[in-house]
Design an enzyme around this catalytic site. Structure first.
Site, short mmCIF file in Angstrom:
data_model
loop_
_atom_site.label_atom_id
_atom_site.label_comp_id
_atom_site.label_asym_id
_atom_site.label_seq_id
_atom_site.Cartn_x
_atom_site.Cartn_y
_atom_site.Cartn_z
N GLY A 1 0.81 -1.21 0.00
CA GLY A 1 0.00 0.00 0.00
C GLY A 1 0.85 1.26 0.00
O GLY A 1 0.60 2.19 -0.77
N TYR A 2 1.85 1.28 0.85
CA TYR A 2 2.74 2.45 0.93
C TYR A 2 3.53 2.63 -0.36
O TYR A 2 3.61 3.73 -0.91
CB TYR A 2 3.69 2.27 2.12
CG TYR A 2 4.70 3.38 2.29
CD1 TYR A 2 4.29 4.65 2.66
CD2 TYR A 2 6.05 3.14 2.11
CE1 TYR A 2 5.21 5.67 2.84
CE2 TYR A 2 6.99 4.14 2.30
CZ TYR A 2 6.56 5.41 2.65
OH TYR A 2 7.48 6.42 2.82
#
Length: 244
Positions: free
Chosen positions: A152-153
């Site tokens: 996600g990051y």
């Protein structure tokens, strides 16, 4: 103020890499507008450190994803110092979890800060920077490392890299550089939060230099791109001690 004084807006400037970047730019005689999201005391401490050393700085609260607040941050820098030459967009958040378990509300919050926030800050920078200026965004070396839990990051930072490379080309003829710095594991609260000693030690041992990076290491790269590094443009600089 002298018309030759350069001015920087530093988002995320109250802590970590942003704080160190603000302090480092001030040593080069650059006036600094320290943008912060919530911790006024930390931001004012940065201003006090700069002014105590003979520099010039102000602190301005701004949610980087709020276009009105970001415009006000740039307005404050222009009103206080006469213009803006450098933008260091260091504000960011990080949530870690495997894709299968990722909370989508947390993903949306991360996108709001890391993707929309970068776009909003870069939009103001593209409209306002004077000739000879520099925009410096932040990606991550995790994109190359592809570590589990970081999807996600890393996805938000992939968006930052795409924006950086395209904006550099959109500013043709403006004499404004646009680059991203992609740190490797760096000893900041953002990185250390939630990691046990064994995990930190393992990651510190990965680069050939066998240590974590420091905010000071990254700030030196920022200072180069903000000042003498005029021929570096449309690039992602992987400042990670050789980890990838």
């Amino acid at each position: 103020m002298s018309s030759s004084t350069r001015v920087a807006v530093v988002t995320g400037g109250s802590r970590g890499i942003g704080r160190q970047a603000a302090l480092r730019l001030a040593t080069d005689g650059i006036a600094v507008a320290v943008g912060y999201g919530g911790n006024q005391a930390q931001a004012e401490a940065v201003v006090a450190a700069v002014t105590g050393a003979g520099g010039r700085a102000i602190a301005v609260r701004a949610d980087v994803a709020d276009e009105t607040a970001v415009a006000a941050l740039f307005d404050a820098a222009e009103a206080s110092f006469g213009g803006v030459d450098v933008v260091v967009h260091a504000a960011g958040v990080m949530t870690l979890a495997p894709v299968a378990e990722f909370d989508l509300d947390a993903l949306d919050r991360m996108h709001r800060t890391n993707v929309r926030g970068t776009f909003v800050v870069n939009q103001q920078a593209a409209r306002r920077l004077r000739r000879g200026g520099a925009i410096i965004n932040f990606s991550t070396s995790i994109i190359g490392l592809a570590l589990p839990g970081y999807a996600g990051y890393a996805a938000t930072k992939g968006a930052v890299e795409a924006l950086t490379l395209i904006l550099a080309r959109e500013l043709r003829g403006r004499d404004v550089t646009v680059n991203a710095v992609a740190p490797g594991p760096t000893a900041t609260d953002l990185f250390l939060d939630g990691k046990d000693e064994e995990t930190v030690a393992r990651m510190a041992a990965q680069p050939p230099l066998e240590r974590l990076g420091t905010p000071e290491d990254i700030a030196e790269v920022v200072a180069f791109l903000a000042g003498p590094g005029r021929w570096v443009n449309g690039q992602v600089v992987r400042a990670n001690g050789g980890i990838t």
